[in-house]
Design an enzyme around this catalytic site. Structure first.
Site, mmCIF file in Angstrom:
data_model
loop_
_atom_site.group_PDB
_atom_site.id
_atom_site.type_symbol
_atom_site.label_atom_id
_atom_site.label_comp_id
_atom_site.label_asym_id
_atom_site.label_seq_id
_atom_site.Cartn_x
_atom_site.Cartn_y
_atom_site.Cartn_z
ATOM 1 N N ASP A 23 0.879 -1.171 0.000
ATOM 2 C CA ASP A 23 0.000 0.000 0.000
ATOM 3 C C ASP A 23 0.920 1.225 0.000
ATOM 4 O O ASP A 23 2.138 1.094 0.118
ATOM 5 C CB ASP A 23 -0.883 -0.021 1.270
ATOM 6 N N SER A 24 0.305 2.402 -0.074
ATOM 7 C CA SER A 24 1.117 3.610 0.036
ATOM 8 C C SER A 24 1.583 3.815 1.491
ATOM 9 O O SER A 24 2.571 4.494 1.726
ATOM 10 C CB SER A 24 0.302 4.822 -0.411
ATOM 11 N N TYR A 55 -1.152 8.279 -2.760
ATOM 12 C CA TYR A 55 -1.288 7.854 -4.158
ATOM 13 C C TYR A 55 -2.525 8.482 -4.804
ATOM 14 O O TYR A 55 -2.582 8.667 -6.001
ATOM 15 C CB TYR A 55 -1.455 6.333 -4.232
ATOM 16 N N GLY A 56 -3.519 8.762 -3.976
ATOM 17 C CA GLY A 56 -4.835 9.146 -4.482
ATOM 18 C C GLY A 56 -4.870 10.448 -5.252
ATOM 19 O O GLY A 56 -5.864 10.751 -5.909
ATOM 20 N N CYS A 86 -4.224 -1.842 -1.858
ATOM 21 C CA CYS A 86 -4.403 -0.432 -2.184
ATOM 22 C C CYS A 86 -5.423 -0.354 -3.317
ATOM 23 O O CYS A 86 -5.191 -0.919 -4.400
ATOM 24 C CB CYS A 86 -3.048 0.136 -2.619
ATOM 25 N N ASN A 87 -6.549 0.307 -3.062
ATOM 26 C CA ASN A 87 -7.595 0.401 -4.093
ATOM 27 C C ASN A 87 -7.145 1.235 -5.276
ATOM 28 O O ASN A 87 -7.511 0.961 -6.415
ATOM 29 C CB ASN A 87 -8.849 1.053 -3.506
ATOM 30 N N THR A 88 -6.375 2.287 -5.006
ATOM 31 C CA THR A 88 -5.932 3.170 -6.081
ATOM 32 C C THR A 88 -5.078 2.377 -7.073
ATOM 33 O O THR A 88 -5.260 2.481 -8.286
ATOM 34 C CB THR A 88 -5.144 4.359 -5.493
ATOM 35 N N GLU A 163 -2.629 9.176 8.184
ATOM 36 C CA GLU A 163 -1.178 8.978 8.295
ATOM 37 C C GLU A 163 -0.568 9.888 9.371
ATOM 38 O O GLU A 163 0.505 9.609 9.889
ATOM 39 C CB GLU A 163 -0.491 9.198 6.936
ATOM 40 N N CYS A 195 -10.983 2.549 -0.027
ATOM 41 C CA CYS A 195 -9.560 2.856 0.219
ATOM 42 C C CYS A 195 -9.202 2.074 1.475
ATOM 43 O O CYS A 195 -9.966 2.091 2.454
ATOM 44 C CB CYS A 195 -9.369 4.355 0.453
ATOM 45 N N THR A 196 -8.071 1.387 1.455
ATOM 46 C CA THR A 196 -7.749 0.506 2.580
ATOM 47 C C THR A 196 -7.432 1.275 3.870
ATOM 48 O O THR A 196 -7.409 0.682 4.946
ATOM 49 C CB THR A 196 -6.565 -0.415 2.231
ATOM 50 N N HIS A 197 -7.190 2.563 3.738
ATOM 51 C CA HIS A 197 -7.010 3.355 4.963
ATOM 52 C C HIS A 197 -8.335 3.509 5.734
ATOM 53 O O HIS A 197 -8.319 3.715 6.950
ATOM 54 C CB HIS A 197 -6.508 4.763 4.632
#
Ligand code: DGL
Length: 288
Positions: A23-24, A55-56, A86-88, A163, A195-197
């Site tokens: 992921d990012s 990344y988004g 990561c969905n993006t 983050e 989004c995985t976040h």
């Protein structure tokens, strides 16, 4: 589907191969949590591209290049399969990358879309701006069920706040209310965390949404797909898992500090330079 066979993969038994997860940043930990739950015997290599997040807000070309570098580096680490946590990346790079590398590579969009259509017909998707702009969820959902209605909202402020460990701040609540209101107005019955976040925000989001809205975390569903894929290819680990290897492109200390609240322990984190990552793409090209 990419063309690979079990012969292309590291020999089981010779070296216990890990599953690569990336992921990012800390978003992929929501996928890692599902891996620990559903595949406790698997050893994991986790990579967070924290030097280049979010990344988004990157271009599709940048995202494809970042993902290519990470996957090439993971191949050098001899992973046996890769989960794009990561969905993006899944929305913008999955198909190209699957055709470039000889290991199974799974993304979140299709498993998330499948799970959503089993829940409802008025589906909201919150995601990064890049994922929303790609309409990857809308396309996947309407291919499965053309009668489903889908509304996608890009949420640029969520990832930087998460983050920075601002999950329970008043600012987070304000931006969450603003992003969710248009979906509440549409009377959605289902919300995809695109989004995985965002599963890290579940308590905040659920406290704003009407109780009738079902929330879908695609992480649980991509890991179910991974269980089937590994089974099918005879790649399930017969051994006990090794400790997860954590690597980041940014600050290892910062990642260790913020991730410990979700992991329940403070991980050892290695730094991988962007130079090292980009060098892997050249090496991969030389091999093919
Ligand atoms: N967690 C990632 C996703 O699922 C990326 C977030 C970001 O870096 O913008 O899209």
């Amino acid at each position: 589907m990419p063309n690979f066979s079990a012969l292309d993969l590291p020999l089981p038994g010779v070296q216990p191969a890990r599953i690569g997860v990336f992921d990012s940043g800390v978003g992929g930990l929501t996928v890692l949590r599902e891996l620990y739950r559903q595949l406790p015997q698997e050893s994991i290599l986790y990579f967070g591209d924290t030097a280049r997040l979010p990344y988004g807000e990157r271009s599709p070309a940048d995202i494809l290049q970042f993902v290519r570098e990470i996957v090439a580096w993971m191949m050098q680490q001899q992973v046996k399969a890769i989960l794009m946590a990561c969905n993006t990346s899944s929305a913008l790079a999955l198909e190209s990358i699957q055709s470039e590398f000889p290991v199974p590579i799974l993304g979140l969009i299709l498993p998330g879309a499948r799970a959503a259509v089993q829940q409802g017909r008025r589906i909201g998707v919150i995601s990064t701006p890049a994922t929303a702009k790609s309409h990857a969820y809308q396309q996947a959902i309407q291919e499965i069920d053309p009668s489903a209605q889908v509304w996608e909202v890009g949420c640029p402020e969520f990832v930087p706040l998460i983050e920075q460990n601002q999950i329970h701040s008043p600012q987070m609540r304000r931006v969450a209310e603003a992003y969710l209101q248009p979906l509440i107005d549409r009377q959605i019955d289902t919300l995809i965390y695109g989004c995985t976040h965002y599963p890290h925000l579940a308590p905040v989001l659920k406290s704003i949404l009407p109780k009738t809205v079902q929330c879908i975390d695609p992480a649980a569903h991509v890991v179910m797909a991974a269980v089937q894929e590994l089974e099918l290819l005879g790649l399930r680990s017969p051994q006990l898992a090794m400790p997860t290897r954590f690597c980041v492109s940014g600050s290892p200390q910062q990642f260790a500090q913020i991730s410990s609240q979700w992991l329940g322990f403070t991980p050892q984190v290695e730094a991988i330079s962007l130079h090292e990552l980009s060098a892997c793409v050249g090496a991969q090209a030389d091999l093919s």
